[in-house]
Design an enzyme around this catalytic site. Structure first.
Site, short mmCIF file in Angstrom:
data_model
loop_
_atom_site.label_atom_id
_atom_site.label_comp_id
_atom_site.label_asym_id
_atom_site.label_seq_id
_atom_site.Cartn_x
_atom_site.Cartn_y
_atom_site.Cartn_z
CE LYS A 1 -30.95 35.05 15.73
NZ LYS A 1 -31.20 35.68 17.05
CE LYS B 1 -26.32 43.44 20.63
NZ LYS B 1 -25.36 42.41 20.17
CB THR C 1 -19.97 33.76 21.65
OG1 THR C 1 -21.36 33.97 21.42
CG2 THR C 1 -19.20 35.02 21.29
CG ASN D 1 -22.03 33.10 26.85
OD1 ASN D 1 -21.42 33.12 25.79
ND2 ASN D 1 -22.87 32.12 27.15
CB SER E 1 -28.60 32.65 16.97
OG SER E 1 -28.52 32.94 18.35
#
Ligand code: GLU
Length: 426
Positions: free
Chosen positions: A82, A118, A202, A233, A360
């Site tokens: 992930k 990634k 985050t 973000n 997530s």
């Protein structure tokens, strides 16, 4: 010009080389402290799978441009891999590998049933049209479709990618798979199976650990002077959360420069004026450099941009007492050593930025069960997980007398090492 480019790419290579080799060094230390034999390190020092793809995209002027992309899968002993996909001109194979390893550590730290993955594409989305970005996003998914999927490897947003890009990727994967498959990717728009709270996750995770770090130092976040590097973000949501909690955001930056006001910046105004890539300083004349920003007089510094920002060159000049890494890899190994020697409290990236992958995971669980949670349920669950992770790592660092980065690596690597051992791989 040619010579400059060559020098630039060598510098870039050295830089990313450092990220991967320094990650390996800390993993080796962590595994040794945990008592694992060297073969466990041999397995974990590199991703088990790395795919390089070439993606042709028809550009708006009619020409075809071929982009290079990567997908790294660090280790799938715990579960599917992930991690996000970044669109950036400085993406390199080594950087993507290091980022995939960090995702394994994050999953271990917040105890998710995942390994790390990634992706990255070498491109500059700031110079591409909406249509070109859609072509690139769909082309990437076609190229990596054989090795990804909701039970294999689950992508998500990262630097310069967002919910629209996740939507195109999900749609492309669903077409290939011939049925609607929201669990293939996270960070989607809410109407396509995205989760409440994912966009700000985050930053929310960073805020939670920042509050805990402040408590340890007897600092009240209300009234504290904070510098945030990066207004993407993580940086923009974080500035807003801290501003609303009564902190004074005395400095922010983007890729082009930084703003400073010792009385506190007008965060709501800046949020209103920023573009979708987090650019805002171009609107001002009185800017300072990113280097000056990091060395500003403040209580808390949050690097929320890119790698290698706090190094042996500037770590001696950092004035903040607490440094919370919202970006991946903002402090080098030498930088970490200097800050630790100077008695600073450094909350490492693999802990501080793990709120994104945590929500997530909630998104993927909701997709799998087809039943969706409220924002409050998400917030409460995230809070509980982040506090527990912070406490475990802080206490490990205190009892073992090690810095929080090594403590975080010890906590993070244990699950993937144990899972690999039980499977009989090492
Ligand atoms: N790209 C984010 C990270 O570096 C999130 C990954 C995810 O949500 O899977 O942690």
């Amino acid at each position: 010009m040619v010579a400059d480019n060559a020098a630039d790419s060598t510098r870039e290579a050295n830089k990313t080389n450092d990220i991967l080799s320094s990650t390996r060094t800390v993993i080796k230390n962590a595994l040794e402290k945990l008592g694992y034999p060297d073969e466990v390190f041999e397995l974990l020092k590199d991703p088990v799978r790395m795919m390089t793809v070439r993606i042709p995209v028809r550009m708006d002027d009619g020409s075809v441009k071929v982009f290079t992309g990567y997908r790294a899968q660090h280790n799938d002993a715990v579960g599917p891999t992930k991690g996000g996909v970044r669109f950036h001109p400085n993406v390199t194979e080594k950087e993507v590998k290091a980022l995939a390893i960090w995702m394994s550590l994050k999953a271990g730290i917040v105890d998710l049933p995942y390994g790390g993955g990634k992706g990255g594409i070498i491109c500059d989305p700031r110079e591409m049209s909406f249509r070109e970005l859609e072509g690139l996003s769909r082309g990437y998914v076609r190229a990596i479709s054989q090795i990804v999927g909701p039970t294999k490897d689950i992508p998500a947003p990262d630097v310069f990618t967002n919910s629209q890009i996740m939507a195109w990727m999900m749609d492309e994967y669903s077409r290939i798979d011939e049925f609607n498959n929201p669990g293939f990717i996270t960070g989607k728009p809410i109407v396509l199976g995205g989760s409440h709270g994912r966009e700000s996750a985050t930053a929310k995770g960073v805020t939670i650990v920042l509050n805990e770090a402040a408590k340890k130092r007897g600092l009240d976040v209300k009234g504290a002077r904070v510098v945030v590097q990066g207004f993407g973000n993580a940086g923009s949501f974080l500035s807003k959360f801290l501003h609303d909690a009564g902190a004074k955001i005395v400095g922010i930056s983007d890729a082009y420069g930084a703003l400073h006001d010792p009385e506190g910046l007008d965060i709501d105004y800046l949020l209103d004026r920023r573009d979708s890539f987090g650019t805002v300083t171009k609107l001002f004349n009185n800017t300072i450099t990113n280097k000056e920003l990091l060395e500003l007089d403040c209580d808390i510094l949050v690097p929320a941009a890119v790698e290698n920002q706090i190094t042996e060159e500037n770590a001696h000049n950092i004035k903040a007492d607490i440094i919370v890494e919202a970006a991946n890899g903002p402090t080098t190994m030498e930088g970490t050593k200097i800050l630790t020697e100077r008695g600073k409290l450094l909350v490492p990236d693999v802990l501080a930025s793990s709120g994104g992958v945590t929500v997530s995971y909630f998104e993927w669980v909701q997709n799998n069960q087809g039943y969706y949670w409220s924002e409050k349920e998400i917030d409460d669950k995230l809070h509980e997980i982040m506090i527990k992770a912070f406490d475990t790592i802080y206490n490990t660092s205190q009892t073992r007398r090690i810095d929080m980065r090594l403590a975080a690596y010890m906590v993070g690597v244990r699950k993937v090492a144990e899972a690999s051992r039980f499977r009989g791989w090492v």
